[in-house]
Design a protein around this motif. Structure first.
Motif, short mmCIF file in Angstrom:
data_model
loop_
_atom_site.label_atom_id
_atom_site.label_comp_id
_atom_site.label_asym_id
_atom_site.label_seq_id
_atom_site.Cartn_x
_atom_site.Cartn_y
_atom_site.Cartn_z
N LEU A 108 73.47 30.62 112.00
CA LEU A 108 73.14 31.16 110.66
C LEU A 108 73.36 29.74 109.89
N VAL A 109 72.38 29.66 108.74
CA VAL A 109 72.68 28.57 107.78
C VAL A 109 72.96 29.38 106.40
N ASN A 110 74.02 28.91 105.97
CA ASN A 110 74.58 29.49 104.42
C ASN A 110 74.51 28.36 103.27
N VAL A 111 74.11 27.21 103.38
CA VAL A 111 74.31 26.15 102.59
C VAL A 111 73.09 25.74 102.13
N ALA A 112 71.86 26.73 101.88
CA ALA A 112 70.50 26.21 101.38
C ALA A 112 71.02 26.33 99.68
N ASN A 113 70.85 25.21 98.87
CA ASN A 113 70.95 25.30 97.42
C ASN A 113 72.50 25.59 97.24
N LEU A 114 73.50 25.24 98.03
CA LEU A 114 75.06 25.39 97.61
C LEU A 114 75.27 24.70 96.62
N LYS A 115 76.00 25.23 95.47
CA LYS A 115 76.19 24.41 94.47
C LYS A 115 77.92 24.16 94.58
N PRO A 147 78.27 40.81 124.00
CA PRO A 147 79.41 40.20 123.20
C PRO A 147 78.22 39.24 122.41
N LEU A 148 79.03 39.10 121.10
CA LEU A 148 78.26 38.20 119.91
C LEU A 148 79.07 37.15 119.54
N VAL A 149 78.48 36.03 119.61
CA VAL A 149 79.21 34.80 118.82
C VAL A 149 78.07 34.18 117.80
N VAL A 150 78.62 34.37 116.58
CA VAL A 150 77.88 34.06 115.33
C VAL A 150 78.50 32.95 114.89
N TYR A 151 77.74 31.73 114.40
CA TYR A 151 78.34 30.61 113.79
C TYR A 151 77.48 30.18 112.70
N ALA A 152 78.26 29.83 111.62
CA ALA A 152 77.67 29.23 110.41
C ALA A 152 78.60 28.27 109.81
N HIS A 153 78.38 27.29 108.87
CA HIS A 153 79.16 26.51 108.05
C HIS A 153 80.25 26.92 107.22
N VAL A 154 79.61 27.76 106.07
CA VAL A 154 80.69 28.43 105.07
C VAL A 154 81.05 29.62 105.87
N PRO A 155 82.52 29.95 105.65
CA PRO A 155 82.89 31.26 106.32
C PRO A 155 82.10 32.41 105.95
N LEU A 156 81.90 33.41 106.70
CA LEU A 156 81.26 34.52 106.53
C LEU A 156 82.13 35.60 106.05
N TRP A 157 83.36 35.32 105.41
CA TRP A 157 84.31 36.26 105.04
C TRP A 157 84.84 35.62 103.80
N THR A 158 85.25 36.35 102.82
CA THR A 158 85.74 35.90 101.53
C THR A 158 87.10 35.21 101.74
N VAL A 159 87.15 33.77 101.76
CA VAL A 159 88.41 33.10 102.12
C VAL A 159 89.27 32.75 100.61
N TYR A 160 88.35 32.41 99.82
CA TYR A 160 88.85 32.04 98.65
C TYR A 160 87.62 31.72 97.49
N PRO A 161 87.29 32.65 96.72
CA PRO A 161 86.12 32.59 96.27
C PRO A 161 86.02 31.64 94.86
N LYS A 162 86.90 31.39 94.24
CA LYS A 162 87.28 30.53 93.16
C LYS A 162 86.95 28.96 93.88
N TRP A 163 87.00 28.80 95.11
CA TRP A 163 86.67 27.48 95.63
C TRP A 163 85.05 27.48 96.42
N GLY A 164 84.38 28.45 96.17
CA GLY A 164 83.16 28.78 97.05
C GLY A 164 83.38 29.05 98.62
N TRP A 165 84.76 29.51 98.89
CA TRP A 165 84.83 29.67 100.17
C TRP A 165 84.91 30.96 100.65
N GLY A 166 83.31 31.19 101.28
CA GLY A 166 82.89 32.70 101.41
C GLY A 166 81.21 32.69 101.07
N THR A 167 80.57 33.82 101.55
CA THR A 167 79.15 33.80 101.63
C THR A 167 78.88 35.24 100.85
#
Length: 322
Positions: free
Chosen positions: A170-177, A204-224
């Motif tokens: 998956l791609v979750n970096v389009a227009n990433l500010k 079994p599924l293996v899903v991969y993307a650059h930005v974490p698909l869980w909210t690690v630290y939203p203040k730094w944008g570490w989530g989707t």
């Protein structure tokens, strides 16, 4: 940060919940699997016995940032090559290499050329990629797609099957500010829903993307921000492994049958969430300590067990896995 362990019910640093077990700290090098509901383990590099038909290994690397040339790592090409050397020294030849983005630092043609030159020496069956924001932000992904876009959709999302496991990039970096959360978008979410709709729950599924698909630290944008919509399409499956990069450190989270895992960078570490004014390279890393903070992830799939096991390896001179 060596790792964050969730659900440590036994107070021994080991997360026993779910199908995938990740030993996420330096120096352990143990792979966990489940057989008949009973945990077993082996030291990374130890003889695992004969490889049965359907079993296979793959590796994840992330955040190579070729083109970066500041502290704490002025030789990111060297550390990427060291990563490839570690891959080539694995006891079982990986059938896949997954790069979870930020191959380059400024998405320049020569940076992509260098990545290709280094990774072509990796002794793996196939290499697949998803972009990070550093691969697309200067030209809207033109250079990236010219090299890696064949057979993909949009900015590079794709899927394929390998020996009974379904892989989804998956791609979750389009227009990433800067500081903003990643986004998948309606078109990609609909594609994902249709892509997995045909699959049996037992796959079994293996899903991969650059930005974490869980909210690690939203203040730094570490989530989707729209990850919950993606995960809604995956929740019926018995084993889902989500691999990400972006934050340059190992963290994991388990929710039901979904295990999230973020990888170290091959270039430089970043601070633990909230322990610096902002994300970015940790600059004051002693030269002899740097490679212990960089690394790769090795994943083993056992067809008969329906299990995935991750082992994280560092690039330190001692060659320890952690």
């Amino acid at each position: 940060m060596a790792g964050r362990i969730i659900h440590d019910h036994h107070h021994d640093g080991i997360d026993r919940r779910g199908f995938l077990e990740c030993m996420a700290w330096v120096g352990t090098g143990i792979a966990w699997t489940i057989t008949g509901g009973v945990l077993s383990s082996r030291v990374f590099g130890q003889d695992s016995g004969s490889t049965k038909k359907g079993d296979f290994t793959f590796v994840q690397i992330s955040d190579s940032h070729i083109g970066f040339s500041k502290e704490p790592n002025k030789d990111v090409v060297g550390t990427l090559q060291a990563t490839v050397d570690r891959i080539n020294a694995l006891p079982d030849r990986p059938e896949l290499l997954i790069h979870t983005g930020d191959l380059t630092h400024l998405s320049k043609p020569q940076e992509f050329d260098t990545v290709a030159e280094v990774l072509k020496s990796a002794k793996v069956g196939r290499t697949v990629y998803v972009p990070g924001e550093h691969d697309v932000f200067t030209d809207d992904g033109k250079q990236y797609l010219e090299r890696y876009g064949k057979g993909t959709r949009g900015l590079g999302w794709h899927s394929f099957d390998h020996k009974g496991v379904h892989f989804v990039g998956l791609v979750n970096v389009a227009n990433l500010k800067p500081g903003g959360l990643g986004t998948l978008g309606a078109e990609q979410l609909e594609w994902l829903r249709k892509d997995v709709a045909r699959l049996a729950d037992s796959i079994p599924l293996v899903v991969y993307a650059h930005v974490p698909l869980w909210t690690v630290y939203p203040k730094w944008g570490w989530g989707t921000e729209d990850s919950e919509q993606a995960l809604a399409s995956l929740k019926r499956f018995g084993s889902v492994t989500v691999l990400n990069g972006h934050i340059h450190q190992i963290m994991q989270k388990v929710e039901g049958n979904v295990t999230f895992h973020t990888a170290r960078s091959t270039a430089f570490p970043q601070p633990e969430p909230g322990k610096a004014a902002s994300p970015g390279p940790i600059k004051n890393v002693p030269a002899d300590k740097l490679r212990a903070m960089l690394g790769l992830s090795r994943v083993v799939y056992k067809e008969s067990q329906g299990a995935l096991a991750i082992v994280d390896a560092t690039l330190d001179a001692a060659g320890k896995e952690g």
